[in-house]
Design a protein around this motif. Structure first.
Motif, mmCIF file in Angstrom:
data_model
loop_
_atom_site.group_PDB
_atom_site.id
_atom_site.type_symbol
_atom_site.label_atom_id
_atom_site.label_comp_id
_atom_site.label_asym_id
_atom_site.label_seq_id
_atom_site.Cartn_x
_atom_site.Cartn_y
_atom_site.Cartn_z
ATOM 1 N N LEU A 103 -16.885 -19.289 9.492
ATOM 2 C CA LEU A 103 -16.271 -19.247 10.817
ATOM 3 C C LEU A 103 -15.240 -20.354 10.961
ATOM 4 C CD1 LEU A 103 -16.441 -17.880 13.654
ATOM 5 C CD2 LEU A 103 -18.013 -19.730 14.286
ATOM 6 N N ARG A 104 -14.032 -19.968 11.409
ATOM 7 C CA ARG A 104 -12.961 -20.948 11.574
ATOM 8 C C ARG A 104 -12.415 -20.994 12.992
ATOM 9 N NH1 ARG A 104 -8.198 -19.891 8.031
ATOM 10 N NH2 ARG A 104 -7.620 -21.917 8.896
ATOM 11 N N ALA A 105 -12.652 -19.940 13.787
ATOM 12 C CA ALA A 105 -12.064 -19.895 15.129
ATOM 13 C C ALA A 105 -12.928 -19.070 16.070
ATOM 14 C CB ALA A 105 -10.659 -19.303 15.069
ATOM 15 N N VAL A 106 -12.811 -19.389 17.352
ATOM 16 C CA VAL A 106 -13.476 -18.619 18.402
ATOM 17 C C VAL A 106 -12.458 -18.307 19.483
ATOM 18 C CG1 VAL A 106 -15.347 -18.518 20.086
ATOM 19 C CG2 VAL A 106 -15.668 -19.795 17.954
ATOM 20 N N LEU A 107 -12.359 -17.032 19.841
ATOM 21 C CA LEU A 107 -11.491 -16.596 20.925
ATOM 22 C C LEU A 107 -12.329 -16.336 22.170
ATOM 23 C CD1 LEU A 107 -9.133 -13.991 19.172
ATOM 24 C CD2 LEU A 107 -9.007 -16.491 19.182
ATOM 25 N N PHE A 108 -11.734 -16.627 23.328
ATOM 26 C CA PHE A 108 -12.414 -16.408 24.593
ATOM 27 C C PHE A 108 -11.547 -15.582 25.530
ATOM 28 C CE2 PHE A 108 -14.311 -20.289 23.005
ATOM 29 C CZ PHE A 108 -15.641 -20.214 23.389
ATOM 30 N N ASP A 109 -12.180 -14.656 26.225
ATOM 31 C CA ASP A 109 -11.594 -14.083 27.424
ATOM 32 C C ASP A 109 -11.524 -15.205 28.469
ATOM 33 O OD1 ASP A 109 -10.901 -12.123 29.465
ATOM 34 O OD2 ASP A 109 -12.991 -12.297 30.110
ATOM 35 N N VAL A 110 -10.774 -14.984 29.551
ATOM 36 C CA VAL A 110 -10.638 -16.027 30.566
ATOM 37 C C VAL A 110 -11.430 -15.687 31.829
ATOM 38 C CG1 VAL A 110 -9.024 -17.308 32.029
ATOM 39 C CG2 VAL A 110 -8.395 -16.757 29.668
ATOM 40 N N ASP A 111 -11.001 -14.685 32.571
ATOM 41 C CA ASP A 111 -11.628 -14.380 33.864
ATOM 42 C C ASP A 111 -13.057 -13.875 33.686
ATOM 43 O OD1 ASP A 111 -9.175 -15.061 34.792
ATOM 44 O OD2 ASP A 111 -8.591 -13.057 35.450
ATOM 45 N N PHE A 112 -13.984 -14.499 34.397
ATOM 46 C CA PHE A 112 -15.409 -14.193 34.383
ATOM 47 C C PHE A 112 -16.071 -14.551 33.050
ATOM 48 C CE2 PHE A 112 -13.382 -11.295 37.418
ATOM 49 C CZ PHE A 112 -14.017 -11.706 38.584
ATOM 50 N N THR A 113 -15.344 -15.296 32.202
ATOM 51 C CA THR A 113 -15.910 -15.811 30.956
ATOM 52 C C THR A 113 -15.912 -17.333 30.984
ATOM 53 O OG1 THR A 113 -15.276 -13.858 29.666
ATOM 54 C CG2 THR A 113 -15.675 -15.892 28.440
ATOM 55 N N LEU A 122 -9.709 -22.881 18.706
ATOM 56 C CA LEU A 122 -10.058 -22.161 19.920
ATOM 57 C C LEU A 122 -8.839 -21.447 20.486
ATOM 58 C CD1 LEU A 122 -12.237 -24.905 21.655
ATOM 59 C CD2 LEU A 122 -12.992 -23.087 20.107
ATOM 60 N N GLY A 123 -9.052 -20.214 20.950
ATOM 61 C CA GLY A 123 -7.959 -19.446 21.544
ATOM 62 C C GLY A 123 -8.409 -18.712 22.787
ATOM 63 N N LEU A 124 -7.460 -18.437 23.674
ATOM 64 C CA LEU A 124 -7.715 -17.644 24.873
ATOM 65 C C LEU A 124 -6.885 -16.376 24.796
ATOM 66 C CD1 LEU A 124 -7.501 -20.366 27.695
ATOM 67 C CD2 LEU A 124 -9.499 -19.678 26.347
ATOM 68 N N VAL A 125 -7.493 -15.242 25.144
ATOM 69 C CA VAL A 125 -6.774 -13.968 25.175
ATOM 70 C C VAL A 125 -7.215 -13.233 26.435
ATOM 71 C CG1 VAL A 125 -8.528 -12.953 23.649
ATOM 72 C CG2 VAL A 125 -6.323 -11.812 23.956
ATOM 73 N N SER A 126 -6.226 -12.874 27.285
ATOM 74 C CA SER A 126 -6.573 -12.388 28.622
ATOM 75 C C SER A 126 -5.641 -11.280 29.081
ATOM 76 C CB SER A 126 -6.497 -13.555 29.608
ATOM 77 O OG SER A 126 -6.753 -13.125 30.929
ATOM 78 N N ASN A 127 -6.215 -10.311 29.792
ATOM 79 C CA ASN A 127 -5.408 -9.315 30.498
ATOM 80 C C ASN A 127 -4.987 -9.930 31.827
ATOM 81 O OD1 ASN A 127 -5.771 -7.481 28.465
ATOM 82 N ND2 ASN A 127 -7.275 -6.238 29.541
ATOM 83 N N ALA A 140 -12.923 -14.341 9.900
ATOM 84 C CA ALA A 140 -13.322 -15.742 10.061
ATOM 85 C C ALA A 140 -13.304 -16.174 11.525
ATOM 86 C CB ALA A 140 -12.412 -16.648 9.234
ATOM 87 N N ALA A 141 -13.258 -15.197 12.437
ATOM 88 C CA ALA A 141 -13.166 -15.519 13.862
ATOM 89 C C ALA A 141 -14.223 -14.762 14.649
ATOM 90 C CB ALA A 141 -11.779 -15.180 14.396
ATOM 91 N N ALA A 142 -14.583 -15.320 15.808
ATOM 92 C CA ALA A 142 -15.516 -14.679 16.737
ATOM 93 C C ALA A 142 -14.828 -14.518 18.082
ATOM 94 C CB ALA A 142 -16.787 -15.508 16.892
ATOM 95 N N MET A 143 -15.274 -13.528 18.868
ATOM 96 C CA MET A 143 -14.742 -13.260 20.188
ATOM 97 C C MET A 143 -15.870 -13.323 21.204
ATOM 98 S SD MET A 143 -12.204 -12.447 22.199
ATOM 99 C CE MET A 143 -12.217 -12.073 23.961
ATOM 100 N N VAL A 144 -15.568 -13.907 22.370
ATOM 101 C CA VAL A 144 -16.544 -13.986 23.461
ATOM 102 C C VAL A 144 -15.878 -13.493 24.738
ATOM 103 C CG1 VAL A 144 -18.090 -15.466 24.792
ATOM 104 C CG2 VAL A 144 -17.603 -16.006 22.382
ATOM 105 N N GLY A 145 -16.502 -12.534 25.424
ATOM 106 C CA GLY A 145 -15.944 -12.030 26.674
ATOM 107 C C GLY A 145 -16.968 -11.244 27.458
ATOM 108 N N ASP A 146 -16.610 -10.919 28.700
ATOM 109 C CA ASP A 146 -17.577 -10.268 29.590
ATOM 110 C C ASP A 146 -17.413 -8.754 29.662
ATOM 111 O OD1 ASP A 146 -16.219 -9.815 32.754
ATOM 112 O OD2 ASP A 146 -15.074 -10.720 31.137
ATOM 113 N N SER A 147 -16.435 -8.180 28.962
ATOM 114 C CA SER A 147 -16.206 -6.744 29.032
ATOM 115 C C SER A 147 -16.557 -6.072 27.707
ATOM 116 C CB SER A 147 -14.740 -6.455 29.367
ATOM 117 O OG SER A 147 -14.446 -5.084 29.182
#
Length: 226
Positions: free
Chosen positions: A2-12, A120-125, A173-180
């Motif tokens: 694992l090298r990176a984790v992406l996150f949603d923004v709103d409600f995450t 760390l990264g953020l990806v959001s609609n 090598a990345a993980a994603m975390v979000g509420d949808s």
């Protein structure tokens, strides 16, 4: 590895503050001659979600969000000609970083991940300026990408791939975390990210795997030493 984790923004990592909640709708509605009932907000929002339609090519389309907000306003009792103008104003209010509050687990967990030298990264609609959002809330991240600036919305795999390219990390090598489940989990997996975790703060998806009750559970779920 694992090298990176992406996150949603709103409600995450952040939630709407009072200006974007039921009483915020009520106050804004009065500017447009509308008397909106805050108690009807939860049901109004659920009905609006049921009726939302994505762009067929998953392009960012601001009018979709205005129409979504207008349905909330009308279902709260603002069924008049000024509902559209009120919806435009509320949609613009969602673009301001100061109208959001970080969840209490956001900063501590981001700090833990950085201690493990993860990117760390953020990806959001969103139509929000995410660089301004990051600066306002003091977030230490390595890349951000919103759907307005990119042109495509989640779950299109291209928006995830674009963030990973900025980080210089392969999907495996990345993980994603979000509420949808659809936008965050299915989208990440379509982009080649098998490690995708559903943040289920309100226990809405008990039937789905890889759920997190909060962000505090993330480091252990990633196999990191806490």
């Amino acid at each position: 590895m694992l090298r990176a984790v992406l996150f949603d923004v709103d409600f995450t990592i952040a939630r709407p503050g009072p200006e974007l909640g039921p009483e915020g709708y009520q106050r804004l509605g009065r500017r447009f001659g509308l008397e909106l009932d805050p108690s009807r907000y939860p049901e109004a929002r659920e009905k609006a979600i049921e009726g939302i339609r994505r762009h067929p090519e998953l392009e960012h389309d601001e009018e979709i969000w205005v129409a979504f907000t207008e349905r909330i306003i009308r279902n709260m009792g603002g069924n008049s000609d000024s509902a559209y103008e009120c919806a435009v104003a509320m949609t613009r209010a969602w673009e301001h970083a100061e109208h959001f509050e970080l969840y209490e687990d956001a900063l501590p967990v981001l700090e833990q991940l950085r201690a493990h030298r993860l990117k760390l990264g953020l990806v959001s609609n969103t139509g929000r300026d995410l660089d301004a959002f990051v600066a306002h809330h003091g977030l230490e991240v390595d890349a951000v990408l919103g759907s307005r600036s990119f042109g495509r919305t989640k779950p299109h795999p291209a928006i995830f791939q674009a963030v990973l390219e900025r980080l210089g990390v392969e999907p495996a090598a990345a993980a994603m975390v979000g509420d949808s489940p659809e936008d965050d989990i299915n989208g990440a997996r379509a982009a080649g990210m098998e490690a995708a975790f559903l943040l289920d703060r309100d226990e809405r998806y008990s039937e789905l795997p890889n759920r997190l009750p909060d962000l505090y559970a993330l480091p252990a779920a990633l196999g990191l030493r806490v």
